[in-house]
Design an enzyme around this catalytic site. Structure first.
Site, PDB file in Angstrom:
ATOM      1  N   SER A 151    -112.815 -45.331  67.597  1.00 39.00           N
ATOM      2  CA  SER A 151    -111.409 -45.520  66.142  1.00 39.00           C
ATOM      3  C   SER A 151    -111.529 -44.899  65.394  1.00 39.00           C
ATOM      4  O   SER A 151    -110.789 -43.671  66.095  1.00 39.00           O
ATOM      5  CB  SER A 151    -113.077 -46.516  65.732  1.00 39.00           C
ATOM      6  OG  SER A 151    -112.574 -47.493  65.068  1.00 39.00           O
ATOM      7  N   ASP A 199    -107.635 -51.491  65.709  1.00 34.56           N
ATOM      8  CA  ASP A 199    -108.078 -52.738  64.900  1.00 34.56           C
ATOM      9  C   ASP A 199    -107.870 -52.976  63.588  1.00 34.56           C
ATOM     10  O   ASP A 199    -108.636 -53.926  63.493  1.00 34.56           O
ATOM     11  CB  ASP A 199    -109.492 -52.743  65.686  1.00 34.56           C
ATOM     12  CG  ASP A 199    -110.277 -51.884  65.265  1.00 34.56           C
ATOM     13  OD1 ASP A 199    -110.395 -50.584  64.494  1.00 34.56           O
ATOM     14  OD2 ASP A 199    -112.015 -51.926  65.638  1.00 34.56           O
ATOM     15  N   ASP A 250    -107.493 -46.800  66.930  1.00 36.37           N
ATOM     16  CA  ASP A 250    -107.482 -47.284  68.359  1.00 36.37           C
ATOM     17  C   ASP A 250    -106.795 -49.202  67.644  1.00 36.37           C
ATOM     18  O   ASP A 250    -106.931 -50.573  68.061  1.00 36.37           O
ATOM     19  CB  ASP A 250    -108.411 -47.926  68.987  1.00 36.37           C
ATOM     20  CG  ASP A 250    -110.200 -48.853  68.260  1.00 36.37           C
ATOM     21  OD1 ASP A 250    -109.394 -48.181  66.381  1.00 36.37           O
ATOM     22  OD2 ASP A 250    -110.901 -49.616  67.969  1.00 36.37           O
ATOM     23  N   ASP A 278    -105.734 -47.488  61.935  1.00 30.44           N
ATOM     24  CA  ASP A 278    -106.957 -46.463  62.726  1.00 30.44           C
ATOM     25  C   ASP A 278    -106.628 -46.501  64.158  1.00 30.44           C
ATOM     26  O   ASP A 278    -105.833 -46.135  64.440  1.00 30.44           O
ATOM     27  CB  ASP A 278    -108.406 -46.613  62.485  1.00 30.44           C
ATOM     28  CG  ASP A 278    -108.674 -47.894  63.559  1.00 30.44           C
ATOM     29  OD1 ASP A 278    -107.463 -48.501  63.510  1.00 30.44           O
ATOM     30  OD2 ASP A 278    -109.433 -48.285  63.235  1.00 30.44           O
TER      31      ASP A 278
END
Length: 459
Positions: A103, A244, A242, A240
């Protein structure tokens, strides 16, 4: 070896000296065993990965273990956002999925998360079972192996987002910052699909993320803020690593506090829909004010999107979110989705500028200023420190009387003027977090100072 693997708030993350291929393979076998126990031993799964240097290789290791356990495995054609993997699970009726991502952590980290068949974050009873199953891979006979194939995950997710949000962005210009992460070619493409003019920033893959963590914080988005404040775009959006989570930049406010973004999105959705909101305990009470003004309710959960997702299902909530910039809406997977939320934020902006909407909400409900600090506390001392804090709660903070105490997650002190202070252990670092919300920066600073004093006296 397995003692180094620990599934926390959102999967297992570690630096690459601990996050190794043998341990990743053990996680894969544990998932095979979990799915077998759940009666899903023959069902297909998905394995996704982010833009880090090592992520595709780890994803291939997982895919091999899952295939050797009897599962057909689909893998995206390149690194793609976590929410696309979550949507694919529901859309394709898969047994679940694994995502290789750390992440927003720095490049020297990687991680893995398991997403169950409902596309929502795995609850502790699931991750506990996976932890119990950790072992070396035990492949089935070759004739029982599944196959691994590459597929497109973008189109189906884009169609779902367009169906849910239905935005016409033909009059909107957006500056999009992928922070060199997996949102590039996904979030920007979705915005263009809805008609927006998109100026791309950091939309080239860089496994080192330009030397900074792919965290969409104010200090990491100064270039995006400059682009919007100079008039080059109506709105700025960043994801960010990834994708999400989301950050939004507006012409008047620059980096928009995620609490205010949540408020603007909920207010926008309530124009044509109804339903409660779900928020974590560390998220603004402004959501409660908006809900009350519209005859709706708010459900407060512990920090962690898995709890938000669970409450959304139980209450058929219209929106769920956290102050860290993770949101989803009714009709979608109950996993935070920074790609879908980018389209939603742009749709809200195209109808009424987010700055004007936030001004109107604050005029109606009063100013809110959030704040947060951290105090060092070793992991093995967190429980004792929190118990000591609960035994030493004051009758007032910063000269304001404590009216109510909540222990949904940590200890939250609700003060008689509507402000609050929350103390809770971090789920990812050896720290205790102190959050506060009040009507001014001075009031928040005073509350945080008293909160720090309370914590340091008991750590």
């Amino acid at each position: 070896m397995e003692t180094a693997i620990s599934f926390g708030t959102d999967g297992w993350r570690a630096t690459l000296d601990e996050f190794t291929a043998p341990r990743v393979r053990m996680v894969g076998q544990a998932v095979v065993d979990y799915l077998d126990g759940a009666g899903l031993g023959d069902d297909p799964v998905v394995v996704g990965y982010d833009a880090r240097e090592t992520s595709e290789g780890f994803a291939k290791e997982l895919a091999r273990v899952l295939a050797a356990g009897g599962h057909d495995v689909i893998v995206p054609e390149r690194d793609r956002p976590t929410p696309l993997v979550a949507w694919a699970i529901v859309d394709r009726d898969l047994a679940g999925g694994l995502m290789i991502t750390a992440s927003h952590n720095p490049p020297e980290y990687n991680g893995v998360k398991f997403i169950p068949e409902d596309g929502a974050p795995a609850l502790p009873e699931v991750t506990d079972r996976i932890m119990e199953n950790l072992r070396e891979p035990d492949p089935l006979p070759e004739e029982r192996h599944g196959n691994v194939r590459r597929v497109d995950l973008v189109e189906s997710h884009a169609e779902q987002a367009m169906d849910l949000v239905g935005a016409d962005l033909s009059e909107l210009s957006v500056a999009y910052d992928a922070m060199h992460g997996s949102g590039r070619g996904t979030t920007d493409a979705l915005l263009e699909r809805a008609g927006a003019t998109v100026e791309r920033r950091r939309c080239e893959r860089d496994p080192e993320f330009g030397g900074v963590s792919p965290e969409p914080s104010a200090e990491n988005l100064e270039g995006l803020v400059d682009a919007v404040e100079s008039g080059d775009a109506d709105l700025g959006i960043a994801n960010d690593g990834d994708s999400d989570r989301i950050a939004v930049v507006t012409p008047e406010r620059g980096f928009l506090d995620e609490n205010l973004l949540f408020a603007a999105l909920y207010d926008y959705l309530l124009e044509e829909q109804s339903g409660p909101a779900v928020r974590s305990v560390s998220t603004t009470f402004l959501i409660d004010e908006i809900a009350e003004a519209n005859g709706e309710e708010v459900v407060e959960t512990p920090v962690g999107f898995k709890w938000v997702a669970q409450a959304m299902a139980e209450r058929d909530a219209l929106i769920g979110g956290e102050e860290s910039g993770g949101f989803t809406i009714r009709g979608h997977v109950r996993e935070k989705d920074g790609v879908l939320t980018a389209l939603l934020a742009a749709a809200a902006e195209s109808e009424e500028s987010i700055d004007e909407r936030v001004d109107r909400l604050l005029d109606a409900h009063g100013d809110i200023v959030p704040g947060k600090i951290s105090v060092d506390c070793p992991d093995d001392q967190k429980a004792a420190a929190m118990a000591a804090i609960e035994d030493a709660l004051p009758d007032e903070l910063a000269g304001r009387a404590v009216a109510e105490t909540s222990t949904v997650d940590g200890v939250k002190l609700l003060l008689d003027d509507g402000s609050w202070v929350l103390v809770r252990p971090s789920g990812t670092e050896p720290k205790l977090r102190v959050y506060a919300e009040a009507e001014s920066t001075e009031a928040v600073d005073a509350l945080l100072a008293d909160g720090r004093e309370l914590v340091e006296a008991n750590v």
